[in-house]
Design an enzyme around this catalytic site. Sequence first.
Site, PDB file in Angstrom:
ATOM      1  CB  CYS A   1     -29.703 -50.566-124.679  1.00 43.54           C
ATOM      2  SG  CYS A   1     -31.068 -51.666-125.134  1.00 43.54           S
TER       3      CYS A   1
ATOM      4  CG  HIS B   1     -29.836 -50.330-120.181  1.00 43.42           C
ATOM      5  ND1 HIS B   1     -30.899 -49.887-120.937  1.00 43.42           N
ATOM      6  CD2 HIS B   1     -29.572 -51.597-120.607  1.00 43.42           C
ATOM      7  CE1 HIS B   1     -31.256 -50.837-121.775  1.00 43.42           C
ATOM      8  NE2 HIS B   1     -30.482 -51.884-121.594  1.00 43.42           N
TER       9      HIS B   1
ATOM     10  CG  ASN C   1     -34.806 -52.780-122.396  1.00 40.15           C
ATOM     11  OD1 ASN C   1     -34.481 -51.674-122.810  1.00 40.15           O
ATOM     12  ND2 ASN C   1     -33.996 -53.818-122.412  1.00 40.15           N
TER      13      ASN C   1
END
Length: 351
Positions: free
Chosen positions: A131, A269, A299
Site C-alpha cells: 500500500c 491511505h 482498501n
Amino acid sequence: MSAVLEGAVPRTTAVRPALPIAVAGTGIHLPDRVITNEQLTRTLDTTDEWIVDRTGIRERRRLAADLAVSDMAAAAARSALTDAALAATDLDAIIVASYTSDQPLPSTALIVKEQIGAQHALPLDITQAACANGLQAILVAAHLLQVSARAVLVVAADCASRVTDPRDRTTGVFFGDAAGAVVLTRTESPGAGLLAWDFGSQLSYDVEIRAGGSRLPTTELTVADRDHYLRMDGRAVWATATSQLPHSIRTAAEGAGLPVTEIDHFFLHQANLNILTAAMTELGVPMERAPITLDLLGNTGSAGVFTALHHASIRGRIRAGDTYLMSAIGAGFQWGTLCFRHPTADPGELG
C-alpha cells in the site's frame, strides 16, 4: 529515508528548497462490479454492521475475471494524461506501483507502456511495499524529474481480490480493486513543488504472502496450504499505522516548515476509517481535511491515496498555493509521507 533518514526512530530535518515538480493531471479507473457487505455475509461469518463498525467500508469493486492489473492501470493512465493535456508520447518514464502485477515477468509497466503507446518512456515497477508502493513511486519520479525527465506517469493499481482468501473474513471484507494515476511534470511556479518527504520501515511479517518466491517456491503443498493468499494481523497493522502515520506526517510537515495543523489537505491511505480517524485525531486536524473514498471502494492498496487526491482534484478543492500531504503504510512494514504545495500557475513545463 526522508528528506531525512529511514527508520522508526524519530528524526528531524532542516527546511530545504522545494523540488520543483507538480501534479499536472490525475485519473482513476474503477471496475464495474460492485460487491456490497450484504453479499459478503452470504459466504463469510460476518455482518454488515460488523464490517461498517470495524472498517467503515460499505462496498468495494471487483475486477472482471478476463482483465488484469495492467488493464486498470492503462485506463487510469489515459485519464490522467487527458487531465494533464499531454500525449503518451510526451512521457519520459512510466512507474507502475502494484503488488499484484499481471505476472512475475514481463514488467507490468512495460505492458502498460505498450497499451497506451508511450514509446519513449522508461518502464519501471515498484512492487513490494504494497500500500506504500505509490508514494515510493512518486518519490522516484520526483528525482527523475530533477535529472532528465520532463513528464513521468505514476500509476498505482492493485487487484487484491486475486490474492485474498475467499474463506478468510479478516482479509475478505477489507479489499477492493482500483487504479489511480498522476502525471508529474516540472514546474516554474515559485514556492511550489515537493516540499519535503519522510519514509521509514521496520521489518515485520504481520502482512505477507508467504509462497511464490525463492524462499518458498510454488508447489502442490503451498497451494493446498493456501500460502499464496494474503495474510494479515489486524492488530499489528492497527498498532503500527496509528503510531507511524502521525509521526511520518509530522516529520514531513516539519521538513516543509509548516505546522501540521496548517496543511490544507490530507490524502491518506484508504485502509480503514478507524485508522484514519485515529491518525487525524492524534494530529489535531479536523476530519473534513481528509477525503474518504474507502467507504465505497474498500482498501484499494496503493491506489487509495490516489483516489482521494483525484476526487478532491476533480471537485476543484485543491486551489492555487494549497499545501497537501499524501501518506500511507504498507506491508513490511513500510510507510511514507509526501508534502506538496500546489502551483499558482500551469504546472506543466515541457519546453
